[in-house]
Design an enzyme around this catalytic site. Structure first.
Site, PDB file in Angstrom:
ATOM      1  CG  ASP A   1     -30.265 -27.479  27.357  1.00  0.00           C
ATOM      2  OD1 ASP A   1     -29.605 -26.584  27.968  1.00  0.00           O
ATOM      3  OD2 ASP A   1     -31.550 -27.401  26.800  1.00  0.00           O
TER       4      ASP A   1
ATOM      5  CG  ASP B   1     -28.778 -31.424  22.111  1.00  0.00           C
ATOM      6  OD1 ASP B   1     -29.865 -30.911  21.913  1.00  0.00           O
ATOM      7  OD2 ASP B   1     -28.386 -31.936  23.283  1.00  0.00           O
TER       8      ASP B   1
ATOM      9  CG  ASN C   1     -27.140 -35.208  25.480  1.00  0.00           C
ATOM     10  OD1 ASN C   1     -27.600 -34.346  24.822  1.00  0.00           O
ATOM     11  ND2 ASN C   1     -27.758 -35.585  26.738  1.00  0.00           N
TER      12      ASN C   1
END
Length: 468
Positions: free
Chosen positions: A282, A280, A393
């Site tokens: 961001d 990922d 996240n």
């Protein structure tokens, strides 16, 4: 006793001592030949590292025997030289006495001088013959030395080489007076570690590797919960993230995975067999600063409501190093729920040469459930599911393939963050397994967390699994 008899005795002693001196010199030369052979053999035939200790003691005893023999030769040489010096001094005294009587009785001394001269000539001829005999004997001994073993090893030196060694290493008179010693360089035996030591080192290495791989996420979470790890900021980050992780996994159970899916047109078949690492963007590799007053690593222009804004981007510590190291073992794909215009500028900054990240997937490649829920269906990659890992996240991202997911706490501009370092150790470890999902289940237990009724039950089961 008459002077003639005294002179004859002195000359005979000088003759015998001179012969002994020549023999001693010849023996010293022969010893030096042996020394040169020993040294050449040690240079040409290096002993093996695993040579037994008994051979070493045998060579040492041989060296001690040679040293003792040379020490005896040295003592004999010093004694003979002292005797020769004494005899020479006596002969000089007698000669001086004969010169004193020369004026009075020349006719009587003249035959004595003739006898002395003939005796000296005979002595010189005898010495020359002895030299020839000794040289012949030395050559025979050298031939025997060549055929026999010296110091436990066969010699491989030709006669010409031995003659050259003899010529170059002949001892001068000054060197004869100095003590000779053999300095044979002893090989340093490298100690070979025992089997027990090797097993102990491997056990320590495996234990350290296990600690590194377990230190990532779940190990830290349990440490902060139990109080063994004391960092208030990181403890709060882990507790907040695990609470969100549990909620997202519970909600993911209500999402039905569609049976039909469309393969991505961007992903091409692999040219080299590798496991695929999906990362990922961001809050995983970078953080977008909402306030311009915050420090940023670089700025990118972002268009919002037809206006251009300079947005600050903070890179997670070790992000570029992490990508370089992982690109050696994995096929890297950046899969983000952001727009291409925004994401491409950040990826270009992280990978300016475009040689680390193989593919880039964006929001249009996700399955949008709600405004804040974007699922990344790993089936569109056309890769074997046992070879895919997704680091994100948000647990929503791997809702369809929980066993492939690797959680990570969000990055919020903390320059002391080392999550990517710990993650790298785990990824290097899990890359050795044929099916990465089995190892993920052992370390993260996301399926177990998803099936728990409450977060308290999930924490208890995680503690029990780590206590084993």
């Amino acid at each position: 006793m008459k002077t003639n008899e005294k002179d004859e005795i002195l000359l005979s002693k000088i003759q015998t001592d001179t012969v002994q001196k020549e023999k001693l010199n010849q023996q010293n030369q022969e010893n030096h030949v042996i020394i040169s052979i020993l040294r050449s053999e040690q240079q040409t035939q290096m002993p093996s590292i695993q040579a037994s200790q008994s051979d070493f003691f045998i060579r040492q005893s041989q060296q001690e025997n040679i040293d003792s023999q040379l020490e005896n030769n040295k003592k004999f040489q010093e004694q003979s030289l002292s005797n020769i010096d004494g005899l020479l001094s006596k002969s000089h005294q007698l000669k001086n006495n004969t010169e004193l009587h020369k004026s009075s009785s020349f006719s009587q001394i003249f035959p004595l001088l003739d006898d002395n001269l003939t005796c000296i000539s005979q002595t010189s001829s005898f010495i020359s013959l002895e030299k020839q005999k000794l040289s012949i004997q030395t050559n025979k001994k050298i031939k025997k030395r060549k055929s026999s073993t010296v110091g436990g090893a066969k010699t491989q030196i030709s006669r010409k080489q031995i003659i050259i060694k003899c010529k170059t290493q002949r001892i001068s008179d000054k060197l004869i007076e100095q003590p000779t010693s053999i300095q044979i360089e002893q090989q340093e035996f490298v100690p070979v570690p025992s089997i027990e030591a090797i097993i102990h080192q491997e056990a320590i290495l495996n234990e350290n590797t296990l600690q590194l791989q377990n230190q990532y996420y779940m190990q830290n979470l349990i440490g902060y919960l139990m109080g063994t790890l004391k960092d208030n900021f990181m403890a709060q980050m882990y507790l907040n993230h695990f609470s969100q992780l549990y909620d997202n996994l519970q909600k993911s159970k209500l999402i039905v995975c569609p049976q039909e899916y469309t393969l991505s047109n961007q992903i091409q078949p692999q040219k080299k067999m590798q496991k695929t690492l999906i990362i990922d963007l961001d809050e995983t590799l970078v953080h977008c600063n909402e306030f311009s007053c915050l420090k940023s690593d670089f700025f990118i222009p972002v268009i919002f409501n037809e206006q251009i804004y300079q947005v600050g981007i903070s890179i997670r510590p070790y992000a570029q190093q992490f990508l370089r190291n992982m690109a050696k073992d994995y096929e890297i794909i950046i899969f983000t729920a952001s727009n291409p215009d925004y994401a491409n500028k950040i990826i270009d900054y992280l990978d300016p040469q475009h040689n680390l990240v193989s593919y880039r997937l964006f929001r249009d490649d996700c399955i949008q459930i709600s405004n804040n829920c974007h699922i990344k269906d790993l089936r569109i990659l056309n890769r074997n599911m046992k070879d895919i890992l997704l680091v994100d996240n948000s647990a929503y991202s791997f809702a369809f393939q929980v066993e492939n997911g690797i959680p990570i706490i969000p990055y919020l501009d903390d320059k002391n963050d080392k999550e990517l370092v710990h993650l790298q150790h785990y990824l290097q470890h899990v890359n050795q397994f044929d099916d990465v999902r089995n190892q993920n289940n052992k370390i993260f237990n996301l399926k177990t967390v998803q099936n728990c009724v409450s977060i308290v039950e999930a924490i208890k089961k995680l503690q029990a699994s780590f206590s084993k």
